[in-house]
Design a protein around this motif. Structure first.
Motif, mmCIF file in Angstrom:
data_model
loop_
_atom_site.group_PDB
_atom_site.id
_atom_site.type_symbol
_atom_site.label_atom_id
_atom_site.label_comp_id
_atom_site.label_asym_id
_atom_site.label_seq_id
_atom_site.Cartn_x
_atom_site.Cartn_y
_atom_site.Cartn_z
ATOM 1 N N SER A 15 -62.146 124.186 71.527
ATOM 2 C CA SER A 15 -61.232 124.474 72.628
ATOM 3 C C SER A 15 -61.983 124.276 73.940
ATOM 4 C CB SER A 15 -60.719 125.911 72.540
ATOM 5 O OG SER A 15 -59.988 126.099 71.344
ATOM 6 N N THR A 38 -58.241 119.311 69.093
ATOM 7 C CA THR A 38 -58.691 120.242 70.115
ATOM 8 C C THR A 38 -57.562 121.148 70.554
ATOM 9 O OG1 THR A 38 -58.153 118.622 71.816
ATOM 10 C CG2 THR A 38 -60.421 118.651 71.035
ATOM 11 N N SER A 39 -57.963 122.280 71.088
ATOM 12 C CA SER A 39 -57.025 123.171 71.762
ATOM 13 C C SER A 39 -57.357 123.098 73.237
ATOM 14 C CB SER A 39 -57.190 124.607 71.259
ATOM 15 O OG SER A 39 -56.402 125.488 72.015
#
Length: 658
Positions: free
Chosen positions: A622, A651-652
């Protein structure tokens, strides 16, 4: 060169040795170049190992030192500021007398809004003279200014309002980019809404209107019951000029939030006396700039370079400073900087390596340079990012002047390491930030805090306490946060967060942030050293190397490359060449096999490459897109480009609103 602008006797080595062995005598002597209301009886007061101050008992006014004393000395008709706007095709000049008078009147405007010494004023302006006027007006009456980079997102502006709690906000209708305008007033209004209770202390917003950008104070007048929206020029025309107020040497001059700050901001607090003495000394002895000479610092007043070497340093020195509103390329071409040097006979250019790399990418043969007369230039100073040797040689060979890579931080306020042209010009070593400046006791520490300062030994770069004048006073609102952030890791030292080593001649090489030193199968490698190798390739304009997670080796190096415009090399050939170069010069231990060619690298507005964010993207972590990013769209392009090198990252993502 005037009699007061003479190099120190004894050369660099003797000067620095005295600064460390006789701090009291050295800095009291330096303080004699400053106009004091009450002269300090001592230079350094040490109350504890982590608690000290400079010039206790002394009183002065920074604005009076920057403006009034030069007018009184007969230099009132000399240009203080040359405003060159490449985006509006306009030029304005303000003499020292004109600038003093404008500053005094605007200080009267602030005073009319109830601003007194110790109150905070937030300045949110583009690169226009009014930004400097507001800063100096605050200094004149003892208000503490906090400059926020113009165009910052509303939520980031709100965070800084909530932390500094300003009584007044000074802003503009907007900023002008090469292809768009950015309206500031909706951002200010939104920031005040986000602040809610924290904004209750804001009593007025003063607006400088620009003809090119819509919006005015009248558009927002009455939108809130508690905040007055005031037109700058009207208020200035009606105000009574304010005289400079004598202030204690340790009175805070400004709060400057470090770039890239997210969450709880870290406001660096600068004092008045130490900063004035340090910058007065640095302008003379490091930059070799004195009264009547011109310095062109291509930065922004929102950053520390802009504070120290666009506004305060040049004016304290009695020099002429250029406020440039434009880009190194695209406004209109890669010859923009050379045109400014030519037009105003600048003696010194101070810019970031990333600006030079942008020029090199567009004009690798420096054809634009040949259309301008830059014979006035005596030195090019660079800071903010690592200066790769290839760009160093390119600039030095093209400009035929010393290229001085100087290293420092927002926290220190002025160069830790440089080549002190005003004392003596030392040997220049590309890739090195040269030598520690007088006042800075630079050491290399191992992970346990042991002093391992020996030639060739890598470690944590730390500064032995006390820090010299001009360095941060504290972190706004929390003395303990200052101690925890900088003084706790290595007791007795300020932790810079950078890694590096000295060579046999005492020159410091900064390898980068300590988290830019990667561990590949137990071998410590500097990403900066790898970047030096990559920039040797004739087609490479700019690069960044990061350490990405590797299941076998722990980390491995990955390179991100932009190519010079006009390069005909096929991407796969460039990638193969770079892998071979690293293997030849660093060795197979680097495990270097990942090369991603991109159109642009993600950077902050000050030119720093977002290496941490890039690593988080590649590793699938993230991440937050910092509010300081120059162009958020570059992140999307980077993720798309990664699919050709890595498996598509999962991904965040948190993208901060703009």
């Amino acid at each position: 060169m005037t009699p007061e602008h003479v190099a120190s006797p004894g050369g660099y080595a003797a000067t620095r040795e005295r600064s460390l062995s006789d701090r009291e005598g050295f800095w009291l002597e330096a303080a004699e170049q400053v106009a004091w209301s009450t002269a300090p009886a001592q230079a350094l007061e040490e109350r504890a190992a982590d608690d000290w101050s400079w010039f206790s008992g002394g009183e002065l006014n920074v604005c009076a030192n920057a403006l009034d004393r030069h007018v009184e000395a007969g230099r009132g008709d000399q240009a203080a500021i040359i405003y060159d706007s490449a985006v509006t095709d306009s030029v304005r000049r303000l003499t020292y007398r004109q600038l003093r008078d404008r500053v005094a009147r605007f200080a009267g405007v602030l005073r009319d809004q109830g601003v007194v010494a110790g109150d905070r004023v937030l300045v949110y302006c583009p690169m226009v003279p009014e930004a400097a006027v507001a800063m100096l007006a605050c200094a004149r009456i003892g208000a503490i200014h906090s400059v926020v980079f113009g165009g910052f997102a509303a939520n980031e502006l709100a965070v800084r309002i909530g932390d500094a709690r300003p009584k007044v906000i000074v802003t503009s209708s907007g900023g002008i980019e090469p292809n768009r305008v950015v309206e500031y007033l909706p951002l200010v209004r939104r920031a005040l809404e986000i602040c809610d209770d924290a904004a209750s202390g804001v009593q007025a917003v003063i607006v400088h209107n620009r003809a090119q950008v819509p919006g005015s104070a009248a558009d927002y007048s009455g939108s809130t019951e508690s905040i007055a929206w005031i037109d700058w020029l009207t208020a200035e025309s009606e105000a009574t000029p304010a005289d400079p107020v004598p202030l204690a040497a340790d009175h805070p001059l400004y709060i400057l939030y470090t770039s890239g700050t997210t969450g709880s901001p870290k406001g660096i607090v600068r004092d008045s006396g130490g900063y004035t003495v340090a910058l007065t000394w640095a302008m003379r002895h490091i930059f070799d700039v004195g009264p009547g000479e011109t310095i062109f610092t291509a930065s922004d007043v929102g950053w520390v370079v802009g504070h120290s070497f666009i506004v305060y340093g040049p004016l304290l020195a009695g020099a002429t400073t250029v406020i440039y509103e434009g880009k190194p390329v695209g406004t209109p071409d890669p010859g923009a900087f050379w045109r400014v040097i030519d037009d105003y006979e600048a003696k010194v250019l101070f810019t970031a390596p990333t600006a030079l790399r942008a020029i090199r990418r567009e004009d690798p043969e420096l054809s634009q340079l040949r259309t301008h007369d830059t014979s006035s230039l005596r030195a090019l100073f660079v800071a903010g990012e690592r200066m790769d040797p290839e760009t160093w040689h390119w600039a030095r060979d093209g400009l035929q002047v010393p290229v001085i890579d100087n290293w420092w931080q927002t926290e220190t306020g002025w160069p830790i390491c440089a080549n002190p042209l005003g004392i003596e010009q030392l040997e220049m070593k590309p890739g090195s930030t040269a030598v520690p400046m007088p006042g800075f006791d630079v050491r290399i520490l191992d992970g346990a805090g042991n002093d391992v300062t020996e030639p060739g030994v890598e470690g944590n770069i730390a500064l032995k306490l006390p820090l010299p004048p001009g360095a941060l006073l504290e972190v706004w609102g929390s003395r303990q946060r200052f101690i925890d952030s900088y003084l706790t890791a290595f007791p007795g030292y300020y932790a810079t967060g950078d890694a590096g080593f000295f060579d046999d001649d005492g020159y410091l090489t900064v390898l980068g942030r300590t988290d830019d030193v990667i561990n590949v199968a137990g071998h410590r490698l500097s990403t900066g050293s790898l970047e030096e190798v990559l920039t040797q390739h004739h087609a490479v304009a700019e690069c960044a190397v990061i350490g990405v997670a590797d299941p076998l080796k722990g980390q491995r190096a990955a390179g991100f490359i932009t190519l010079k415009h006009g390069s005909l090399d096929a991407h796969e050939h460039v990638a193969a060449d770079l892998v071979r170069l690293v293997r030849e010069q660093i060795g197979p231990v680097a495990s270097f096999r990942d090369v991603t060619i991109v159109e642009r690298l993600p950077k902050t507005r000050s030119g720093k490459i977002l290496r941490k964010t890039m690593r988080q993207i590649v590793d699938g972590e993230s991440y937050t897109v910092p509010a300081t990013i120059e162009d958020p769209a570059v992140i999307d392009a980077l993720i798309a480009a990664l699919s050709t090198t890595f498996s598509a990252p999962t991904t965040s993502v948190l993208t901060l609103p703009r």
